[in-house]
Write a protein that holds these residues in place. Structure first.
Motif, short mmCIF file in Angstrom:
data_model
loop_
_atom_site.label_atom_id
_atom_site.label_comp_id
_atom_site.label_asym_id
_atom_site.label_seq_id
_atom_site.Cartn_x
_atom_site.Cartn_y
_atom_site.Cartn_z
N LEU B 16 0.90 -1.27 -0.04
CA LEU B 16 0.13 -0.06 0.13
C LEU B 16 0.91 1.35 0.02
O LEU B 16 0.12 2.56 0.26
N ASN B 17 2.14 1.09 -0.02
CA ASN B 17 2.99 2.33 -0.35
C ASN B 17 2.85 3.45 0.96
O ASN B 17 2.48 4.56 0.80
N LEU B 18 2.72 2.74 2.16
CA LEU B 18 2.50 3.58 3.41
C LEU B 18 3.87 4.07 3.77
O LEU B 18 4.34 3.55 5.03
N HIS B 19 4.29 5.31 3.27
CA HIS B 19 5.39 5.86 3.45
C HIS B 19 5.22 7.06 4.64
O HIS B 19 6.13 7.71 5.22
N HIS B 20 3.96 7.42 5.07
CA HIS B 20 3.72 8.44 5.83
C HIS B 20 3.60 7.84 7.39
O HIS B 20 3.54 8.61 8.22
N VAL B 21 3.57 6.79 7.45
CA VAL B 21 3.67 6.03 8.88
C VAL B 21 4.89 5.11 9.06
O VAL B 21 5.02 4.43 8.13
N LYS B 22 5.32 4.82 10.38
CA LYS B 22 6.36 3.98 10.60
C LYS B 22 5.49 2.67 10.98
O LYS B 22 4.65 2.68 11.64
N PRO B 23 6.01 1.63 10.48
CA PRO B 23 5.31 0.28 11.06
C PRO B 23 5.20 0.10 12.44
O PRO B 23 4.23 -0.29 12.90
N GLU B 24 6.27 0.61 13.14
CA GLU B 24 6.32 0.19 14.56
C GLU B 24 5.10 1.13 15.27
O GLU B 24 4.73 1.21 16.43
N ASP B 25 4.74 2.41 14.39
CA ASP B 25 3.53 3.10 15.00
C ASP B 25 2.24 2.50 15.12
O ASP B 25 1.06 3.09 15.48
N ILE B 26 2.22 1.39 14.48
CA ILE B 26 0.84 0.83 14.18
C ILE B 26 0.88 -0.60 14.98
O ILE B 26 1.45 -1.58 14.44
N GLY B 27 -0.15 -0.81 15.81
CA GLY B 27 -0.22 -1.99 16.66
C GLY B 27 -1.16 -3.02 15.88
O GLY B 27 -1.95 -2.66 15.04
N TYR B 28 -0.96 -4.29 16.17
CA TYR B 28 -1.60 -5.27 15.71
C TYR B 28 -3.09 -5.07 15.78
O TYR B 28 -4.04 -5.75 15.13
N ASP B 29 -3.57 -4.59 16.92
CA ASP B 29 -4.81 -4.32 16.92
C ASP B 29 -5.53 -3.15 16.60
O ASP B 29 -6.93 -2.94 16.55
N GLN B 30 -4.73 -2.35 16.13
CA GLN B 30 -5.28 -1.00 15.64
C GLN B 30 -6.18 -1.19 14.38
O GLN B 30 -5.56 -1.93 13.16
N PRO B 31 -7.02 -0.27 14.25
CA PRO B 31 -7.96 -0.39 12.96
C PRO B 31 -7.20 0.20 11.73
O PRO B 31 -6.47 1.02 11.96
N LEU B 32 -7.23 -0.59 10.72
CA LEU B 32 -6.49 -0.24 9.38
C LEU B 32 -7.25 1.02 8.66
O LEU B 32 -6.81 1.60 8.11
N PHE B 33 -8.67 0.97 8.68
CA PHE B 33 -9.39 2.19 8.08
C PHE B 33 -9.74 3.08 9.01
O PHE B 33 -9.66 2.85 10.48
N GLY B 34 -10.33 4.17 8.74
CA GLY B 34 -10.86 5.31 9.35
C GLY B 34 -9.64 5.85 10.03
O GLY B 34 -8.67 6.08 9.51
N GLU B 35 -9.95 5.90 11.72
CA GLU B 35 -8.72 6.49 12.32
C GLU B 35 -7.53 5.81 12.41
O GLU B 35 -6.63 6.61 12.79
N GLY B 36 -7.55 4.74 11.95
CA GLY B 36 -6.05 3.78 12.15
C GLY B 36 -5.08 4.29 11.16
O GLY B 36 -4.59 5.52 10.89
N LEU B 37 -4.89 3.40 10.20
CA LEU B 37 -4.18 3.92 9.02
C LEU B 37 -4.65 4.84 7.77
O LEU B 37 -3.88 5.17 7.12
N GLY B 38 -5.81 5.16 8.00
CA GLY B 38 -6.47 5.78 7.07
C GLY B 38 -6.56 5.37 5.79
O GLY B 38 -6.55 6.11 4.79
N LEU B 39 -6.70 4.15 5.54
CA LEU B 39 -6.87 3.34 4.36
C LEU B 39 -8.18 3.64 3.56
O LEU B 39 -9.25 4.02 4.34
N ASP B 40 -8.40 3.53 2.35
CA ASP B 40 -9.51 4.09 1.37
C ASP B 40 -9.74 2.70 0.67
O ASP B 40 -9.26 1.60 0.88
N SER B 41 -10.83 2.98 -0.29
CA SER B 41 -11.63 1.80 -0.83
C SER B 41 -10.70 1.13 -1.69
O SER B 41 -10.88 -0.29 -2.32
N ILE B 42 -9.69 1.76 -2.25
CA ILE B 42 -8.84 1.15 -3.34
C ILE B 42 -7.76 0.13 -2.58
O ILE B 42 -7.10 -0.92 -2.77
N ASP B 43 -7.46 0.68 -1.39
CA ASP B 43 -6.42 0.05 -0.56
C ASP B 43 -7.40 -1.40 -0.13
O ASP B 43 -6.69 -2.40 0.16
N ALA B 44 -8.60 -1.26 0.22
CA ALA B 44 -9.06 -2.55 0.39
C ALA B 44 -9.14 -3.34 -0.73
O ALA B 44 -8.83 -4.66 -0.40
N LEU B 45 -9.21 -3.01 -2.03
CA LEU B 45 -9.13 -3.77 -3.01
C LEU B 45 -7.45 -4.58 -2.97
O LEU B 45 -7.53 -5.76 -3.36
#
Lengths: 210, 85
Positions: B16-45
């Motif tokens: 997903l080319n997530l260059h704006h966040v560091k992997p260590e900043d995202i926990g395994y339980d954190q939501p990927l969409f919405g307030e988490g990583l902020g992914l969109d519908s293309i990311d879902a695909l």
């Protein structure tokens, strides 16, 4: 000087250098496009995560427009419907097209597919800068300043466009360049260049001296 | 499971080319969409493609998507369950 329909700012990105209104703003001549784009993004202190998902043509036009509008905002002066974007290039979205084709050998990538049209780049700029007026992307072998000047002049003369980002942006085979200028119906900007093909060519054909 | 979640996180960041966040900043339980990583519908695909490409799992019911792709942990659980079958 001020003119009706004047170029009030321009940006030229070619050969690893960025010129903004006669001043070299950034240079990284031998860098690969990916590195050049990321370094320019960082140098401009942009915070727009979607940038990293864009294809190379979008990154080219996005960064050119960030420079062009770095000291001003179109939405502050114009209604969204009064602003437009018209650019041309030689290779359409071929870079994304090829990458998508290659991805389709295994599993087609939706993220690449969405960039397989050159006017997607225009959409990205419209979202970023609140532009809702006339937009177009034309494909020519080389930059045709006569057509470009005629077309954007017509928008200002006929449909109520008051400001238009205009120019050329191309990406193919890891080579890229962008030349964007802001054309305004009226401007009291310090840089105010009469809008005609001769002046457009003069800006676009700039030769680096060192 | 921990190893799978670590691998999955790496794959998601790459895909997903997530260059704006560091992997260590995202926990395994954190939501990927919405307030988490902020992914969109293309990311879902792209996540659906990732499941198919890397783990050979085809999403049978797209309506389950929001539950499966809620977090890295829920994705890993889905992969574990469906690889056993």
């Amino acid at each position: 000087m001020s003119f009706d329909k004047a170029i009030s700012g321009y940006v030229l990105i070619k050969e690893g250098r960025v010129m903004y209104n006669d001043v070299v703003l950034f240079q990284l001549p031998d860098a690969a496009p990916a590195i050049f784009f990321n370094e320019l993004y960082n140098a401009l202190h942009i915070n727009y995560p979607k940038f990293f998902k864009m294809d190379n043509l979008c990154k080219t036009v996005f960064l050119a427009t960030e420079v062009l509008l770095k000291d001003r905002s179109l939405t502050g002066k114009y209604k969204a419907e009064e602003t437009g974007i018209v650019f041309s290039n030689a290779n359409s979205s071929i870079d994304a097209d090829v990458r998508y084709y290659q991805s389709s050998m295994l599993a087609p990538s939706p993220a690449l597919f969405v960039y397989t049209l050159p006017n997607v780049a225009i959409g990205e700029l419209c979202i970023r800068h609140g532009i809702k007026g006339e937009t177009a992307c034309f494909v020519f072998d080389i930059f045709d300043s006569v057509f470009q000047a005629w077309y954007v002049d017509m928008l200002l003369d006929t449909i109520g466009t008051k400001a238009c980002i205009s120019g050329w942006a191309d990406f193919c085979d890891e080579k890229f360049e962008a030349f964007f200028y802001l054309l305004e119906a009226e401007t009291d900007n310090k840089l105010s260049i009469k809008h005609n093909s001769e002046n457009i060519d003069k800006l676009y054909n700039h030769v680096w001296t060192s | 499971m921990d190893e799978l979640m670590a691998t999955l996180k790496k794959e998601i960041f790459e895909q997903l080319n997530l260059h704006h966040v560091k992997p260590e900043d995202i926990g395994y339980d954190q939501p990927l969409f919405g307030e988490g990583l902020g992914l969109d519908s293309i990311d879902a695909l792209e996540l659906i493609v990732l499941l198919q490409q890397k783990y050979g799992i085809k999403l049978a019911n797209p309506a389950e998507g929001p539950k499966i792709f809620y977090s890295i942990k829920t994705m890993a659980e889905y992969i574990t369950d469906h690889k056993k079958q």
